[in-house]
Write a protein that holds these residues in place. Structure first.
Motif, short mmCIF file in Angstrom:
data_model
loop_
_atom_site.label_atom_id
_atom_site.label_comp_id
_atom_site.label_asym_id
_atom_site.label_seq_id
_atom_site.Cartn_x
_atom_site.Cartn_y
_atom_site.Cartn_z
N ALA A 133 10.73 -1.36 -2.46
CA ALA A 133 9.33 -1.65 -2.12
C ALA A 133 9.21 -2.78 -1.12
CB ALA A 133 8.55 -1.99 -3.38
N TRP A 134 10.28 -3.54 -0.91
CA TRP A 134 10.20 -4.70 -0.03
C TRP A 134 10.55 -4.39 1.41
CZ3 TRP A 134 8.53 -9.64 -0.46
CH2 TRP A 134 8.03 -9.99 -1.70
N ARG A 135 10.90 -3.15 1.68
CA ARG A 135 11.26 -2.87 3.07
C ARG A 135 10.02 -3.00 3.95
NH1 ARG A 135 14.52 2.55 2.86
NH2 ARG A 135 12.56 3.10 1.86
N ILE A 136 10.19 -3.65 5.10
CA ILE A 136 9.01 -3.90 5.91
C ILE A 136 8.94 -3.04 7.16
CG2 ILE A 136 8.69 -6.27 5.12
CD1 ILE A 136 9.98 -7.21 7.68
N LEU A 137 9.98 -2.29 7.46
CA LEU A 137 9.91 -1.52 8.70
C LEU A 137 10.04 -0.01 8.49
CD1 LEU A 137 11.66 -3.76 11.36
CD2 LEU A 137 9.25 -3.20 11.11
N SER A 138 10.14 0.43 7.25
CA SER A 138 10.21 1.88 7.06
C SER A 138 8.82 2.39 6.70
CB SER A 138 11.20 2.22 5.96
OG SER A 138 10.73 1.70 4.74
N ASP A 139 8.62 3.68 6.86
CA ASP A 139 7.32 4.26 6.60
C ASP A 139 7.13 4.44 5.08
OD1 ASP A 139 5.02 5.68 6.41
OD2 ASP A 139 5.50 7.05 8.05
N ALA A 140 6.03 3.89 4.58
CA ALA A 140 5.78 3.97 3.14
C ALA A 140 5.71 5.42 2.68
CB ALA A 140 4.48 3.24 2.80
N ARG A 142 3.71 -1.48 12.40
CA ARG A 142 4.79 -0.84 11.66
C ARG A 142 4.86 -1.42 10.24
NH1 ARG A 142 8.91 3.14 12.93
NH2 ARG A 142 9.58 3.15 10.78
N LEU A 143 4.76 -2.74 10.19
CA LEU A 143 4.82 -3.43 8.91
C LEU A 143 3.72 -2.93 7.96
CD1 LEU A 143 5.90 -6.56 7.73
CD2 LEU A 143 3.46 -6.80 7.95
N ARG A 193 2.43 -0.06 7.78
CA ARG A 193 2.68 1.28 7.26
C ARG A 193 3.82 1.30 6.27
NH1 ARG A 193 1.78 3.07 12.53
NH2 ARG A 193 4.01 3.23 12.89
N SER A 194 4.56 0.19 6.17
CA SER A 194 5.72 0.14 5.29
C SER A 194 5.28 -0.05 3.84
CB SER A 194 6.62 -1.03 5.70
OG SER A 194 6.01 -2.24 5.30
N PRO A 195 6.19 0.15 2.91
CA PRO A 195 5.84 -0.10 1.50
C PRO A 195 5.30 -1.52 1.30
CG PRO A 195 7.97 0.97 1.65
CD PRO A 195 7.54 0.68 3.06
N PHE A 196 5.92 -2.49 1.96
CA PHE A 196 5.46 -3.87 1.85
C PHE A 196 4.02 -3.98 2.35
CE2 PHE A 196 4.77 -7.96 3.96
CZ PHE A 196 4.95 -8.81 2.89
N GLY A 197 3.76 -3.36 3.50
CA GLY A 197 2.42 -3.42 4.09
C GLY A 197 1.38 -2.80 3.18
N ARG A 198 1.72 -1.65 2.58
CA ARG A 198 0.78 -1.02 1.66
C ARG A 198 0.49 -1.96 0.49
NH1 ARG A 198 -1.92 1.92 4.44
NH2 ARG A 198 -2.87 2.73 2.53
N PHE A 249 3.22 -5.27 -9.67
CA PHE A 249 3.60 -5.97 -8.45
C PHE A 249 3.55 -7.47 -8.68
CE2 PHE A 249 2.26 -1.89 -6.76
CZ PHE A 249 3.21 -1.64 -5.79
N TYR A 281 4.63 -11.33 -2.86
CA TYR A 281 4.22 -10.58 -1.67
C TYR A 281 3.38 -11.46 -0.75
CZ TYR A 281 5.90 -6.07 -3.33
OH TYR A 281 6.69 -5.05 -3.72
#
Lengths: 249, 320, 288
Positions: free
Chosen positions: A112-119, B180-181, B183-188, B205, B210
């Motif tokens: 869940a902490w990845r910041i550059l992959s698509d959720a 990009r950030l 759209r990532s799991p972290f960003g969500r 969470f 976070y």
């Protein structure tokens, strides 16, 4: 012997000098719906908050599968398998129904902490979110923004999010509140479906629903447990009748 | 349709920015670079304010730390390597944000606003009162950093034009990274926290962690902006981390419309333009700026980003 | 540090802390009751100081300047509330921050237009111009003692106002539960206006008192504002008691910080805040 997942021992919570919960003990077993009844202000929501860790206890213990989790904050209890829904609908209003559930599933994802992959790239989470939606009967409404769902659907979404986390213990705070009879019936069906694999605590005002689905009933009055037992015993109890059922239901 | 229109607008804007330095106007090329640097700064704050729901009123601290780190990491009598000072500034600012974040994230709401301001003021005093950064006079960066990698020199920051392009690239990369950030799991997760933190915790969470990560990333990007600023102008003073700077960047973000990266960039450009125009009119240009701010809050809720929608509604151009 | 020096610094610390309290108490009341974060509150301190400067020039004496200045400041506060702040109560903190930030720019530049950017002195009233000799080499100005005495009297008055009067009852109830106050049929708009104007008058009065000691200079309001924020954070939003204790703590930290570690003097206040945040993030006197 019942498979007890969650047990509360002597939970007490004081607000100032006032006891919102005093010496409350109860246990939730897999395969059982345990209903928590009581008039308004009896301390039912406080009890859920103590079990979920949203409120710290003043004294008493919460055991999950025999392990003391009293000191864990709410998010850690959630990770340990205690899921809850809220009395007032508490969802991510701007997200779609699906995204609400996908995000819930993400809480269990070590990545869940990845910041550059698509959720949305993680298929397992997508599947889990969709499965939870299907199970809660919202499969066809996945792409609707949560705020625009009907009240009943939002209540279903509340449950779907908890399911998406894969919680074994479900603490449901008035899931039927404000629902029409048809929606209620669907929700009761859902509770029955969930029963075999989960331990469910059901706080509810709808008596018919409670006695239809509950395997065990605990009645609270003024922060204390008045009586606890199988539905038939509660129905027959004079004390309960006097304190609670005696009033027009 | 809307998607295509905004893509075209973005393309035209980027092309204009790339072509602009060919006009050979040194003054406006520098001004353009300044606006883009402030846009990076504003983007970093929007990550906090617009997407994580953290209203920081002390964001200038990380901008300033980035700027000072750039100067302090550079040797006095030789050009520094860009590939040392730039990452160095980013790391220094990120580290400062991480440490300060540990304190300020214990609070929320109004407290958070006040405490971020107070910590920024503390950093201000560190540079203002002590000798590390030349005290209240500030300190000069004697040479522009060199971009050389061994014998290879990809570009030369001494050339105003190339410097402007370098800043353009930094802005585009930052924008891309943040988009990009999100759209990532972290960003969500951080957007979920802004929307409903209580529910995020109930879902399991660790929201404070976070928020701390977002605070650190935003600080690091602000440090990047500060570093570029120091390189562009060649000197730094404590004013870079004054609370006016924090107020101005918040103004850019809100003016542009929070929670919109294009809005933040537009807000930064609008701010620089206003500053330029007003200060051309009068020495007391801050008076006009203050008036614009007050009027904007009272009459333009939602900022510039909300303007097209408002105009559309006002003129009934509702063709889908 | 010998005893007389220590005593002098202690008196300075208390005097600074009490002045800070006048500013911070208005700030914390406005936060606590109206829920408005007011960055422009420090500007009211500056306005007070410049009023003292201008009116002392006109009337020839700080006494008259203050007598004239207080009602002026109160009226100014009421006007601002009606014109601007009344529109902010329902907005989010972000917009409050932005609008009051805009106000600071306007006040600062307005000050620059009217008075220029020089530092100006204000004379101590002749009556209090003397000093008390402590030792052969050390003395303490009477006027500073007068400041402390006046502040103590005002603080006491504020507590009586909040504990004993009808307005105070509404203020106390309002900081607990705004809806309840409205449900009781109390004219909340008027209460807000009075509280806001009172806050402005207190801050301006602090500025007037301080003017002869600190002189009047650009940016003086911002310094006070940020330190007042620290006071409110430490004391807890809406708590007058907390503001008083925190003001004194900050007065001590700042004054003795300057004496003991002059190079890092500016930091002492913030270090105290950092420690309180670790210990009680919602302030020392936060209820509940």
């Amino acid at each position: 012997m019942a498979d007890v997942l969650l047990a509360a021992e002597g939970l007490t919570r004081l607000f100032g000098g006032l006891a919102a919960n005093r010496d409350v003990s109860l246990s939730l077993a897999r395969g059982e719906v345990h209903a928590l009844l009581g008039p308004n202000g009896a301390g039912k929501s406080t009890c859920i908050n103590l079990l979920s860790g949203d409120l710290p206890v003043t004294s008493g213990r919460v055991l999950l599968r025999g392990k003391d989790v009293t000191a864990l904050p709410n998010h850690k209890r959630s990770l340990a398998g205690i899921g809850r829904s809220y009395q007032r609908t508490n969802i991510f209003a701007k997200f779609t129904a699906f995204e609400n559930c996908r995000l819930a599933a993400q809480s269990r994802d070590p990545r869940a902490w990845r910041i550059l992959s698509d959720a949305h790239g993680t298929v397992a989470l997508r599947d889990r979110g969709r499965a939870a939606l299907e199970q809660a009967g919202l499969g066809a409404r996945a792409d609707i923004v949560a705020a625009t769902l009907s009240h009943g659907e939002q209540r279903q979404l509340e449950i779907a999010m908890v399911l998406a986390t894969g919680a074994a213990v479900l603490l449901l705070d008035e899931p039927l509140a404000g629902m029409g009879s048809e929606e209620s019936a669907r929700m009761i069906e859902l509770l029955k479906q969930l029963r075999p694999a989960h331990a469910i605590l059901l706080v509810e005002h709808d008596m018919d629903a409670v006695f239809e689905v509950a395997d065990r009933v605990t009645v609270m009055v003024e922060g204390r447990v008045l009586e606890s037992g199988p539905p038939a015993q509660i129905r027959a109890s004079a004390a309960v009748r006097e304190a609670y059922l005696g009033e027009p239901v | 349709m809307k998607f295509r229109a905004s893509s075209v607008a973005l393309f035209v804007a980027v092309a204009a920015v790339i072509v602009f330095p060919f006009t050979d106007s040194a003054f406006y090329t520098e001004l353009l670079a300044k606006a883009m640097i402030l846009a990076i700064f504003a983007l970093s704050l929007d990550l906090l304010v617009g997407y994580t729901g953290l209203v920081s009123f002390g964001h200038a601290a990380y901008f300033g730390i980035g700027a000072y780190a750039t100067v302090l990491l550079a040797p006095k009598y030789d050009p520094a390597s860009l590939w040392v000072v730039l990452p160095g500034a980013v790391v220094a600012a990120g580290l400062a944000a991480l440490i300060i974040g540990l304190f300020v994230l214990r609070t929320r709401g109004i407290y958070f606003i006040m405490v971020t301001l107070a910590f920024a003021q503390m950093v201000y005093y560190v540079f203002h009162d002590t000798a590390i950064g030349g005290g209240s006079d500030g300190i000069y960066l004697n040479f522009k950093p060199s971009a050389a990698l061994g014998a290879f020199r990809p570009f030369d920051l001494e050339q105003a034009r190339q410097q402007c392009w370098f800043v353009t690239a930094a802005l585009l990369i930052t924008w891309w990274f943040l988009a990009r950030l999100l759209r990532s799991p972290f960003g969500r997760a951080i957007v979920g926290i802004r929307s409903n933190e209580q529910r995020m915790r109930a879902l399991g969470f660790a929201t404070v962690r976070y928020k701390l990560a977002a605070f650190t990333i935003a600080g690091a990007i602000a440090g990047l902006a500060g570093s570029l600023y120091a390189i562009l102008f060649g000197f730094v003073t404590p004013e870079l981390l004054s609370w006016h700077q924090s107020g101005n960047v918040l103004l850019m973000v809100i003016l542009g419309g929070i929670g919109s990266f294009a809005g933040s960039v537009g807000g930064a450009f609008a701010f620089v333009a206003m500053q330029e125009v007003f200060s051309g009119w009068t020495r007391h240009w801050q008076l006009l700026m203050g008036g614009v701010i007050v009027a904007a809050v009272l009459f333009l809720p939602g900022g510039l980003a909300a303007l097209p929608g408002r105009l559309k509604r006002a003129f009934g151009a509702d063709r889908g | 540090m010998d005893l007389p020096t220590f005593l002098i610094q202690l008196l300075n610390a208390v005097q600074y802390g009490l002045l800070l309290f006048l500013v911070a108490s208005g700030l914390t009341l406005i936060f606590g009751i109206m829920g408005v974060i007011n960055l422009a509150h420090g500007a009211f301190y500056m306005v007070g100081a410049y009023m003292a400067f201008a009116l002392t020039g006109l009337t020839g004496n700080l006494f008259y300047a203050i007598l004239l200045g207080i009602p002026l400041a109160f009226a100014f506060g009421a006007l601002l509330e009606w014109l601007l702040f009344a529109h902010l109560y329902k907005r989010d903190h972000l917009e409050q921050v932005l609008l009051t930030y805009g106000l600071i720019l306007i006040f600062e530049e307005g000050r620059s237009l009217l008075f220029g950017d020089d530092v100006h002195g204000v004379d101590v009233p002749a009556l209090f111009a003397a000093s008390i000799r402590l030792t052969d080499t050390l003395s303490y100005p009477v006027y500073r003692l007068v400041i402390s005495a006046v502040c103590v009297a005002l603080a006491a008055g504020l507590f009586v106002l909040i504990r004993r009067t009808r307005l105070g009852m509404v203020i106390r109830a309002g900081s607990h539960d705004r809806d309840m106050v409205q449900a009781l049929g109390i004219d909340i708009d008027r209460t807000y206006r009075i509280v806001f104007a009172l806050g402005v008058a207190l801050a301006a009065f602090a500025g007037m008192l301080a003017a002869p000691v600190s002189s009047v200079f650009p940016g003086m309001g911002n310094q006070v504002l940020i330190v007042s924020f620290v006071v409110v954070v430490i004391g807890g939003i809406g708590s007058i008691w907390g503001a008083l204790i925190a003001s004194l703590v900050i007065g001590l930290a700042d004054t003795f910080g300057k004496v003991l570690v002059p190079e890092y003097a500016g930091l002492a206040v913030y270090l105290v805040m950092a420690m309180v945040l670790l210990w009680r993030p919602e302030g020392i006197f936060r209820r509940g």
